[in-house]
Design a protein around this motif. Sequence first.
Motif, PDB file in Angstrom:
ATOM      1  N   GLN A 342       0.813  -1.220   0.000  1.00 27.31           N
ATOM      2  CA  GLN A 342       0.000   0.000   0.000  1.00 27.31           C
ATOM      3  C   GLN A 342       0.845   1.267   0.000  1.00 27.31           C
ATOM      4  OE1 GLN A 342      -2.829   0.632   3.345  1.00 27.31           O
ATOM      5  NE2 GLN A 342      -4.365   0.498   1.742  1.00 27.31           N
ATOM      6  N   LYS A 343       1.941   1.256   0.743  1.00 26.97           N
ATOM      7  CA  LYS A 343       2.805   2.435   0.815  1.00 26.97           C
ATOM      8  C   LYS A 343       3.363   2.772  -0.571  1.00 26.97           C
ATOM      9  CE  LYS A 343       6.746   4.362   3.352  1.00 26.97           C
ATOM     10  NZ  LYS A 343       7.492   4.870   2.202  1.00 26.97           N
ATOM     11  N   SER A 344       3.898   1.774  -1.259  1.00 24.64           N
ATOM     12  CA  SER A 344       4.457   2.010  -2.593  1.00 24.64           C
ATOM     13  C   SER A 344       3.378   2.432  -3.576  1.00 24.64           C
ATOM     14  CB  SER A 344       5.168   0.748  -3.106  1.00 24.64           C
ATOM     15  OG  SER A 344       6.295   0.455  -2.305  1.00 24.64           O
ATOM     16  N   LEU A 345       2.173   1.859  -3.443  1.00 25.51           N
ATOM     17  CA  LEU A 345       1.078   2.222  -4.337  1.00 25.51           C
ATOM     18  C   LEU A 345       0.683   3.686  -4.139  1.00 25.51           C
ATOM     19  CD1 LEU A 345      -0.870   1.249  -6.507  1.00 25.51           C
ATOM     20  CD2 LEU A 345      -2.449   0.555  -4.691  1.00 25.51           C
ATOM     21  N   LEU A 346       0.683   4.152  -2.901  1.00 23.28           N
ATOM     22  CA  LEU A 346       0.380   5.559  -2.631  1.00 23.28           C
ATOM     23  C   LEU A 346       1.451   6.478  -3.215  1.00 23.28           C
ATOM     24  CD1 LEU A 346      -0.928   5.264   1.024  1.00 23.28           C
ATOM     25  CD2 LEU A 346      -2.260   6.007  -0.961  1.00 23.28           C
ATOM     26  N   GLU A 347       2.704   6.060  -3.125  1.00 30.56           N
ATOM     27  CA  GLU A 347       3.796   6.839  -3.727  1.00 30.56           C
ATOM     28  C   GLU A 347       3.610   6.911  -5.245  1.00 30.56           C
ATOM     29  OE1 GLU A 347       5.954   8.557  -2.239  1.00 30.56           O
ATOM     30  OE2 GLU A 347       6.475   7.687  -0.299  1.00 30.56           O
ATOM     31  N   ILE A 348       3.181   5.805  -5.829  1.00 30.11           N
ATOM     32  CA  ILE A 348       2.937   5.760  -7.275  1.00 30.11           C
ATOM     33  C   ILE A 348       1.783   6.687  -7.654  1.00 30.11           C
ATOM     34  CG2 ILE A 348       1.892   4.245  -9.034  1.00 30.11           C
ATOM     35  CD1 ILE A 348       3.849   2.069  -8.084  1.00 30.11           C
ATOM     36  N   GLN A 349       0.708   6.665  -6.874  1.00 32.10           N
ATOM     37  CA  GLN A 349      -0.432   7.542  -7.155  1.00 32.10           C
ATOM     38  C   GLN A 349      -0.045   9.017  -7.065  1.00 32.10           C
ATOM     39  OE1 GLN A 349      -3.005   5.545  -4.237  1.00 32.10           O
ATOM     40  NE2 GLN A 349      -4.473   5.157  -5.873  1.00 32.10           N
ATOM     41  N   LEU A 350       0.785   9.357  -6.084  1.00 32.21           N
ATOM     42  CA  LEU A 350       1.228  10.746  -5.954  1.00 32.21           C
ATOM     43  C   LEU A 350       2.104  11.148  -7.138  1.00 32.21           C
ATOM     44  CD1 LEU A 350       1.156  13.242  -4.056  1.00 32.21           C
ATOM     45  CD2 LEU A 350       3.322  12.438  -3.108  1.00 32.21           C
ATOM     46  N   LEU A 368      -7.949  11.686 -10.038  1.00 39.17           N
ATOM     47  CA  LEU A 368      -7.077  10.879  -9.192  1.00 39.17           C
ATOM     48  C   LEU A 368      -7.053  11.426  -7.768  1.00 39.17           C
ATOM     49  CD1 LEU A 368      -5.020   8.638  -8.748  1.00 39.17           C
ATOM     50  CD2 LEU A 368      -3.255  10.125  -9.720  1.00 39.17           C
ATOM     51  N   LEU A 369      -7.011  12.752  -7.657  1.00 42.71           N
ATOM     52  CA  LEU A 369      -6.989  13.391  -6.337  1.00 42.71           C
ATOM     53  C   LEU A 369      -8.260  13.047  -5.555  1.00 42.71           C
ATOM     54  CD1 LEU A 369      -5.267  15.358  -4.594  1.00 42.71           C
ATOM     55  CD2 LEU A 369      -6.642  17.205  -5.537  1.00 42.71           C
ATOM     56  N   ASN A 370      -9.388  13.024  -6.219  1.00 45.18           N
ATOM     57  CA  ASN A 370     -10.649  12.701  -5.552  1.00 45.18           C
ATOM     58  C   ASN A 370     -10.693  11.254  -5.063  1.00 45.18           C
ATOM     59  OD1 ASN A 370     -11.708  15.269  -5.897  1.00 45.18           O
ATOM     60  ND2 ASN A 370     -12.655  14.775  -7.868  1.00 45.18           N
ATOM     61  N   GLN A 371      -9.896  10.395  -5.701  1.00 41.83           N
ATOM     62  CA  GLN A 371      -9.834   9.000  -5.258  1.00 41.83           C
ATOM     63  C   GLN A 371      -9.006   8.836  -3.985  1.00 41.83           C
ATOM     64  OE1 GLN A 371      -8.311   6.882  -8.664  1.00 41.83           O
ATOM     65  NE2 GLN A 371     -10.131   7.269  -9.904  1.00 41.83           N
ATOM     66  N   TRP A 378      -4.861   8.992   8.364  1.00 41.73           N
ATOM     67  CA  TRP A 378      -4.682   7.689   7.715  1.00 41.73           C
ATOM     68  C   TRP A 378      -3.463   7.733   6.790  1.00 41.73           C
ATOM     69  CZ3 TRP A 378      -4.532   5.430   2.872  1.00 41.73           C
ATOM     70  CH2 TRP A 378      -4.769   4.059   2.810  1.00 41.73           C
ATOM     71  N   TYR A 379      -3.358   8.798   5.984  1.00 38.60           N
ATOM     72  CA  TYR A 379      -2.220   8.920   5.072  1.00 38.60           C
ATOM     73  C   TYR A 379      -0.908   9.118   5.834  1.00 38.60           C
ATOM     74  CZ  TYR A 379      -5.337   9.132   1.056  1.00 38.60           C
ATOM     75  OH  TYR A 379      -6.265   8.810   0.085  1.00 38.60           O
ATOM     76  N   THR A 380      -0.957   9.880   6.915  1.00 38.05           N
ATOM     77  CA  THR A 380       0.247  10.086   7.719  1.00 38.05           C
ATOM     78  C   THR A 380       0.744   8.761   8.280  1.00 38.05           C
ATOM     79  OG1 THR A 380      -0.472  12.312   8.329  1.00 38.05           O
ATOM     80  CG2 THR A 380       1.235  11.321   9.688  1.00 38.05           C
ATOM     81  N   GLU A 386       5.365  13.844   4.913  1.00 35.94           N
ATOM     82  CA  GLU A 386       5.921  14.518   3.731  1.00 35.94           C
ATOM     83  C   GLU A 386       5.072  14.214   2.501  1.00 35.94           C
ATOM     84  OE1 GLU A 386      10.034  14.324   1.287  1.00 35.94           O
ATOM     85  OE2 GLU A 386      10.082  15.329   3.218  1.00 35.94           O
ATOM     86  N   TRP A 387       4.634  12.964   2.367  1.00 32.23           N
ATOM     87  CA  TRP A 387       3.737  12.587   1.264  1.00 32.23           C
ATOM     88  C   TRP A 387       2.468  13.418   1.330  1.00 32.23           C
ATOM     89  CZ3 TRP A 387      -1.205  11.046   0.534  1.00 32.23           C
ATOM     90  CH2 TRP A 387      -1.543  10.400  -0.660  1.00 32.23           C
TER      91      TRP A 387
END
Length: 505
Positions: A342-350, A368-371, A378-380, A386-387
């Motif tokens: 999940q962490k890597s997927l979030l980095e990819i989405q950003l 994408l931002l709305n998703q 939760w994101y922190t 930083e993300w």
Amino acid sequence: MNQISHIISSFSPEESLKFESFLQRRNKRKDAKNIQLFKLLKQGELSTELICNTLYGKQNRAALYTLKQRLHESLIDFIAMNKIQGENSIDMLLIKYIMVSRDFLFQQHYNEAYKLLNKAEVLAKDYELFSILNEIYHTKIQYAHLHPKTDLAKTIVEFKANQKSYFLEEELNIIYAKIRNNLILIPNERGSILDFESFIQSIFEEHDININDSLSFKSLYQLISIVNLSAFIHKNYLKVEPFLIKTYSILSSKKGKEKQLFYHIRVLYLIANTLFRNKKFEESLEYLESMLILMKSSNKKYYKLFYLNHLLLYVLNKNYMNKQEEAITLLEETVRKKHNDQKSLLEIQLSLLMFYFQSNTFDKAMKLLNQLNHSDQWYTDKVGIEWLIKKKLFEILLHLELENLNLFESRLLSFKRKYYSYLKEIHQERVIDYLKLVELYYKDPSIVTTTKFHDLVETSFEFVGPKQEDIFVMSFYAWLKSKMQQLPVFEVTLNLIEQAQNSST
């Protein structure tokens, strides 16, 4: 049920099916509800009330608590069993060899016992398992008087040599702790680590250890991880690059390095990341190619584990080499699939959000931002503050570009309230200065082409030199400069990168 849900969310579809089969084999009662609970938790964040009603037809929290505890124990047993059968199979095999050999010795089958111990010794040396070697030599020496073929003097020499290696590994743990502690305590000031290699070397000298081929890839990975952490904290990848390359070159021809495949792959990734952050894209891709070769080796043992990390760094390099269409296509294909990391997927989405923004594909960026609609906390927790700050900055700029002015104002106000104190604490006031300039542009777009605004930009930021400047900081600055120059943001971004690559400072 956060802990259990977190474990379950890390399972692949294959692992989920295996776990259900594992539970079925264990269940003695036909009415056991552990598989039902597992399937419910796989669905996501369901309330305790809903789970109780589904399982029992009423609220029975006591029964659910007991069931949850049993499911947690089953998860631990299942994971432990898989680990024993998987990547730690050598360790477990050697422990079995030692146990069986000691049983043979007790039964007075001395030749069979020592054959097994010799076999275990060869494997433990190959994999640099010093603690297990200690047990092997201890057993050999203890029973040497019952096995005349044993060269006791030679075995004692080997035992003492292994003790030194084992002691070295333990000393390195102490060194890592000291280095990590010092890095955290060093103030976050530009240039505070002017000679990182000297800093590291002084601690090694204190413990009488040399950075040479006596280090295992595991030890090198730990060391490079700490160096990488320093670079991340101080945004100074340029200073640590020579240390990383030099240290890796010492070990690159190390015998038996294929036995420490996991750490070797991680080392290559961290070096490739450092080279990317220093805008050395071709060199970064070379290390990524070496990383991919190792990922595919040993029947792709670690391919899945490192796939997203490798892909993200690959597309980031491609993006800044002016191959953005290729980078976007690869990431779009990736986000359409399910992934456990999940962490890597979030980095990819950003990163995909950034690519859309750089290419002026604002509608896709907003979609994408709305998703990305989880809470800030939760994101922190999942990927770090930083993300989250980068996401918030893109959101502010995106609303401005789309002329959603009410949303722009509210998001900007919210950012000020939530993050300005934190940014000051970590000495990142230039993010605040950046947003002040963005706000000036919002209030009067015509100001950005004036000499007064240009001068204000120059005096507002503490630039550290184009070579050292963080590539993501440059990417945000490129948006502001694109408004000043009346040019597309990606064109300005690539111009800034090229200037940095050609700069001598």
